[in-house]
Design an enzyme around this catalytic site. Structure first.
Site, PDB file in Angstrom:
ATOM      1  N   TYR A 141      37.657  64.590  45.287  1.00  0.00           N
ATOM      2  CA  TYR A 141      38.671  65.245  44.453  1.00  0.00           C
ATOM      3  C   TYR A 141      38.361  66.726  44.230  1.00  0.00           C
ATOM      4  CZ  TYR A 141      40.460  60.589  43.261  1.00  0.00           C
ATOM      5  OH  TYR A 141      40.993  59.327  43.324  1.00  0.00           O
ATOM      6  N   LYS A 192      30.677  53.315  50.948  1.00  0.00           N
ATOM      7  CA  LYS A 192      31.225  52.959  52.272  1.00  0.00           C
ATOM      8  C   LYS A 192      30.237  53.542  53.278  1.00  0.00           C
ATOM      9  CE  LYS A 192      34.657  51.234  54.756  1.00  0.00           C
ATOM     10  NZ  LYS A 192      34.920  49.785  54.833  1.00  0.00           N
ATOM     11  N   ASP A 225      35.389  47.987  50.105  1.00  0.00           N
ATOM     12  CA  ASP A 225      36.446  47.011  50.418  1.00  0.00           C
ATOM     13  C   ASP A 225      36.051  45.627  49.915  1.00  0.00           C
ATOM     14  OD1 ASP A 225      34.445  47.390  52.289  1.00  0.00           O
ATOM     15  OD2 ASP A 225      35.684  46.929  54.030  1.00  0.00           O
ATOM     16  N   ASP A 249      37.856  55.587  40.682  1.00  0.00           N
ATOM     17  CA  ASP A 249      39.224  55.729  40.184  1.00  0.00           C
ATOM     18  C   ASP A 249      39.990  54.433  40.455  1.00  0.00           C
ATOM     19  OD1 ASP A 249      41.597  56.748  39.304  1.00  0.00           O
ATOM     20  OD2 ASP A 249      41.819  58.257  40.876  1.00  0.00           O
ATOM     21  N   ASP A 253      40.560  50.955  37.689  1.00  0.00           N
ATOM     22  CA  ASP A 253      41.909  50.476  37.363  1.00  0.00           C
ATOM     23  C   ASP A 253      42.034  48.986  37.671  1.00  0.00           C
ATOM     24  OD1 ASP A 253      42.932  52.867  36.472  1.00  0.00           O
ATOM     25  OD2 ASP A 253      44.759  52.700  37.677  1.00  0.00           O
TER      26      ASP A 253
END
Ligand code: NAD
Length: 359
Positions: A141, A192, A225, A249, A253
């Site tokens: 970001y 990852k 994942d 992020d 959620d």
């Protein structure tokens, strides 16, 4: 010398829920005789309307001299057509960056009274108690270069950069390990590393830190994942989840939705010197001004503030018990309403928590 808490109600329901959180904090200040005063400032759309800037200099100055900041929410349709640089959400990103808040803590804890509010089966989610620690001030970001460019042949090319340095990884990992020591002592670091070099560095750095300084904490690693899948398959396996800005992020959620209600979940954003507490939800323009918003996420953010910044764990416990008690009494705002329960508005819910504090 006394401490100050800066209140930033923001926009939409932010104003309504902040008033209730303030009542709760004022009760604690009186009851525990805390040397704590309140200040207030503008952020988001209301700040833009008043000053042309969603994060006025005055707000930032006040935030930097406060022991902690409590924020409501920012944004709304009124400001959606503004240029990106002055959108309300810029105020939020701006204050996180300016205060160098690098660790975002989002608990996903189930209230047994609200088991039915989740879309998952009660037997899957009963007893979950997860803390997601998300890196908040670096990663994709913020990484440079970023942008959209036009290629010589007229096609456009958009690009962002995922970048982490070892010190950025270490400081957020320290937060996760320290928190794990106060919980079940387990950290699952999510990356990852099989595809992204920056997160391979994440994995080796977290492992080295654990071996050098936190041998008492159990560390595991998971690809993002798989983590997304495990969170809905068997969420009880997690204690602390440590992850990057973008993965956090998304996963936080997902973890929060396990509990079924966005109106119940607090968060903390911590840095070296500053701390900001806020509910995870937004300004809910669809219900703003109606007196029906759930103030409990903001009230629980006050509890986190007392635990992590003001070093008052007993007061934090007391607020969490009071929230449990009003749920036991059957009081519900519209977002968590269930058959046979009593529907109350924002103010009545805040008053009920204050009354339960005194019990
Ligand atoms: P939202 O969280 O504001 O609302 C999503 C849904 O949840 C709505 O139906 C809303 O009514 C409901 N809801 C949220 N909080 C509630 C509460 N306390 N009690 C009862 N119901 C509640 O998300 P959105 O609709 O995507 O965004 C609305 C605005 O908020 C946008 O401008 C967005 O940019 C902004 N936003 C701000 C923050 C923040 O300030 N931290 C976070 C997310 C979104």
């Amino acid at each position: 010398m006394g401490q100050t808490v800066l209140l930033l109600p923001g926009d939409g329901i932010g104003i309504e829920i902040m008033a209730e959180a303030r009542k709760v904090l004022e009760w604690v200040v009186r009851h525990d005789r805390l040397d704590l005063t309140f200040d207030q400032a503008l952020i988001g759309g209301c700040a833009y309307d008043a000053t042309g800037d969603p994060l006025p200099e005055e707000t930032l100055t006040k935030a930097k001299s406060a022991a902690a900041v409590l924020l409501g929410a920012v944004g709304g349709p009124k400001w959606e057509s503004l240029p990106y640089e002055v959108r309300p959400e810029r105020g939020l990103l701006g204050i996180r960056k300016a205060l160098d808040l690098y660790a975002n803590l989002r608990p996903a804890q189930i209230f047994s009274q609200l088991l039915e509010a989740s879309t998952l089966k009660p037997e899957v989610i009963r007893g979950i108690d997860i803390m997601v620690v998300r890196e908040l001030s670096s990663g994709i970001y913020f990484g440079q270069p970023k942008g959209v460019e036009t290629l010589p042949d007229g096609r456009k090319r958009g690009f962002n950069t995922l970048v982490y340095t070892t010190d950025e990884i270490e400081r957020v990992a320290v937060s996760a390990f320290e928190i794990a020591r106060k919980r079940q002592g387990r950290v699952c670091s999510v990356d990852k590393a099989n595809v992204l070099e920056a997160t391979e560095l994440w994995r080796t750095t977290v492992t080295a830190l654990r071996n050098a300084r936190y041998p008492d904490v159990a560390l595991s690693h998971m690809y993002v994942d798989n983590a997304a899948m495990q969170l809905v398959r068997n969420p009880r396996q997690f204690d602390v989840i440590l992850t990057t800005n973008m993965f956090g992020d998304i996963l936080s959620d997902e973890a929060s939705m396990l509990t079924g209600s966005i109106g119940m979940l607090p968060s903390a954003s911590l840095g070296g010197r500053y701390a900001l507490y806020e509910p995870i939800h937004g300004s809910a323009p669809d219900i703003a001004g109606q007196g029906v918003a759930n103030p409990l996420a903001t009230i629980l953010s006050v509890a986190m503030m007392l635990r992590y910044t003001l070093q008052r764990p007993a007061a934090a416990d007391r607020i969490e018990r009071a929230v449990n008690r009003v749920l036991d009494q059957g009081l519900r705002t519209a977002d968590i309403m269930q058959e046979g329960k009593t529907r109350v508005g924002t103010i009545a819910m805040g008053d009920a928590v204050v009354a339960a504090l005194a019990d």
